[in-house]
Write an enzyme that holds these catalytic residues in place. Structure first.
Site, PDB file in Angstrom:
ATOM      1  N   GLU A  44      -7.421 -11.053  13.873  1.00  0.00           N
ATOM      2  CA  GLU A  44      -6.458 -10.280  14.664  1.00  0.00           C
ATOM      3  C   GLU A  44      -6.211 -10.933  16.028  1.00  0.00           C
ATOM      4  O   GLU A  44      -5.085 -10.977  16.501  1.00  0.00           O
ATOM      5  CB  GLU A  44      -6.973  -8.842  14.868  1.00  0.00           C
ATOM      6  CG  GLU A  44      -6.879  -7.983  13.630  1.00  0.00           C
ATOM      7  CD  GLU A  44      -5.438  -7.795  13.168  1.00  0.00           C
ATOM      8  OE1 GLU A  44      -4.557  -7.571  14.008  1.00  0.00           O
ATOM      9  OE2 GLU A  44      -5.191  -7.900  11.949  1.00  0.00           O
ATOM     10  N   CYS A 199      10.908  -7.227   6.143  1.00  0.00           N
ATOM     11  CA  CYS A 199      11.667  -6.736   7.306  1.00  0.00           C
ATOM     12  C   CYS A 199      11.544  -7.761   8.435  1.00  0.00           C
ATOM     13  O   CYS A 199      10.974  -7.510   9.486  1.00  0.00           O
ATOM     14  CB  CYS A 199      11.120  -5.370   7.728  1.00  0.00           C
ATOM     15  SG  CYS A 199      12.227  -4.513   8.852  1.00  0.00           S
ATOM     16  N   CYS A 206      16.800  -6.132   3.098  1.00  0.00           N
ATOM     17  CA  CYS A 206      16.903  -4.718   2.709  1.00  0.00           C
ATOM     18  C   CYS A 206      17.128  -4.556   1.203  1.00  0.00           C
ATOM     19  O   CYS A 206      16.690  -3.571   0.610  1.00  0.00           O
ATOM     20  CB  CYS A 206      18.026  -4.036   3.487  1.00  0.00           C
ATOM     21  SG  CYS A 206      17.812  -4.209   5.268  1.00  0.00           S
ATOM     22  N   CYS A 209      13.785  -4.331  -0.375  1.00  0.00           N
ATOM     23  CA  CYS A 209      12.768  -3.616   0.413  1.00  0.00           C
ATOM     24  C   CYS A 209      12.292  -2.356  -0.312  1.00  0.00           C
ATOM     25  O   CYS A 209      13.107  -1.551  -0.756  1.00  0.00           O
ATOM     26  CB  CYS A 209      13.355  -3.250   1.773  1.00  0.00           C
ATOM     27  SG  CYS A 209      12.180  -2.310   2.763  1.00  0.00           S
ATOM     28  N   CYS A 215      15.077   4.270   4.875  1.00  0.00           N
ATOM     29  CA  CYS A 215      15.301   3.523   6.123  1.00  0.00           C
ATOM     30  C   CYS A 215      16.633   3.908   6.785  1.00  0.00           C
ATOM     31  O   CYS A 215      17.707   3.678   6.220  1.00  0.00           O
ATOM     32  CB  CYS A 215      15.264   2.023   5.831  1.00  0.00           C
ATOM     33  SG  CYS A 215      15.513   1.047   7.321  1.00  0.00           S
TER      34      CYS A 215
HETATM   35 FE1  SF4 Z   1      13.512  -3.304   7.210  1.00  0.00          FE
HETATM   36 FE2  SF4 Z   1      14.681  -1.001   6.595  1.00  0.00          FE
HETATM   37 FE3  SF4 Z   1      15.709  -3.248   5.689  1.00  0.00          FE
HETATM   38 FE4  SF4 Z   1      13.407  -2.361   4.744  1.00  0.00          FE
HETATM   39  S1  SF4 Z   1      15.391  -1.411   4.546  1.00  0.00           S
HETATM   40  S2  SF4 Z   1      13.899  -4.474   5.333  1.00  0.00           S
HETATM   41  S3  SF4 Z   1      12.495  -1.426   6.560  1.00  0.00           S
HETATM   42  S4  SF4 Z   1      15.536  -2.666   7.824  1.00  0.00           S
END
Ligand code: SF4
Length: 358
Positions: A44, A199, A206, A209, A215
């Protein structure tokens, strides 16, 4: 908490698909398959301000040299800094060493479990403490590193600058609401992976995702514009002069004081050049300070960028077998030995330049 907004969706609507995705697509990293707080803490700290790709080799070399917290606590600070050389932000290495000594002396060599206690250790902020607590001890502790900050801003369509005190409070609130009671270890890694691999800063993916269904940034079509950045501050330029003083195959170098900026790293004698001064004026003062006579030749100009300023360094050399050094605060070392020392960034570039000149 009354002035803080609630999540625009249920927490499990986010965590359930995220955890399912993590089970399929989670990254396999050298610090992943462990619950050892020492390894988790080390990774970390190394990952702050640095990419995973840059950290992997450092992490493995560091563990070879200091396989346990006890080994790190017992090491010399200069050996710790030498292994850190090149990763930047050297206060992290000094804090790592100090924290290892505190944990050994005050906690019988075992990391505390709670975020509040972890936060009292040098170099461990709230997010790093949350990561150690969640990843090593499965505590329900939230994290808010750069990746998670970006994910949350998009997920909840936070359209204010993301680095204000108000944003900080709001984002931590959401981070805590989202952190589940169960599988905190997996959840923490999953949200880190989502930020790093899906992201992403410039082009959020997206279309693939796992949490697109909830989102808000995606729904509003503004995901790529978030987080909103603060207006950029201008970075000042500083000028310095450094001198490679060489005699009989050896060279004068010095180690900076262990505390403060670039503490514990090595450098050639150097001085700052003020706004109304020239490098040549400062060069001649530096030469007087060291009792040097003779001609100095310009080896080159070096540019280097630190986090809070840009540096323009004029590098000179003075060479001769009869140099008179009145007094100095450094050591005469053979040229071959210099490559082994942890020089700070700009002077590391100087080393490369002098390789071709002596
Ligand atoms: Fe990021 Fe939302 Fe796109 Fe997913 S849907 S990649 S969380 S902006």
């Amino acid at each position: 908490m009354s002035n803080l907004s609630d999540l625009p969706f249920g927490a499990t609507e986010f965590s359930a698909p995220l955890l399912a995705w993590y089970g399929r697509q989670g990254r396999d990293l050298p610090w992943r398959n462990t619950r050892d707080p020492y390894r988790i803490w080390l990774s970390e700290i190394m990952l702050q301000q640095t990419t995973v790709a840059a950290v992997i080799d450092y992490f493995q070399r560091f563990l070879q040299a200091f396989p346990t917290l006890d080994a790190l606590a017992g090491a010399k600070q200069e050996d710790v800094i030498a292994l850190w050389a090149g990763l930047g932000y050297y206060s992290r290495a000094r804090n790592l060493h100090k924290t290892a000594q505190i944990v050994r002396a005050e906690y019988e060599g075992r990391f505390p479990v709670e975020v509040e206690s972890l936060c009292k250790l040098p170099g461990i902020g709230r997010s790093t403490a949350g990561a150690i607590s969640a990843l090593a001890f499965d505590q329900q502790a939230a994290i808010l590193d750069g990746n998670v900050r970006r994910v949350l801003c998009r997920l909840c369509a936070w359209q204010e600058p993301a680095r204000t005190t108000a944003a900080e409070k709001q984002l931590w609130y959401w981070a805590e609401l989202l952190t589940p009671h169960q599988r905190v270890h997996d959840y923490t890694q999953a949200i880190m992976d989502l930020g790093a691999t899906v992201c992403m800063p410039r082009q959020p993916q997206c279309g693939i995702c796992p949490v697109a269904a909830v989102c808000q940034g995606y729904e509003l079509g503004i995901a790529a514009e978030l987080p909103v950045k603060m207006p950029k501050k201008t970075v000042p330029t500083r000028r310095q002069v450094a001198v490679v003083i060489a005699s009989k195959g050896r060279c004068l170098v010095r180690r900076r004081a262990s505390e403060g900026f670039l503490g514990g790293l090595w450098e050639f004698p150097q001085v700052s050049v003020g706004d109304d001064e020239t490098p040549e004026q400062q060069l001649s003062l530096l030469m007087q300070d060291h009792g040097l006579t003779g001609a100095a030749d310009l080896l080159g100009q070096i540019k280097h960028i630190y986090s809070h300023f840009r540096l323009e360094l004029s590098l000179y050399k003075i060479q001769g077998d009869n140099l008179r050094i009145a007094e100095h605060d450094g050591e005469w070392l053979a040229f071959e030995a210099l490559a082994e020392l942890p020089f700070h960034g700009a002077h590391k570039k100087a080393l490369k330049l002098i390789d071709s000149c002596f």
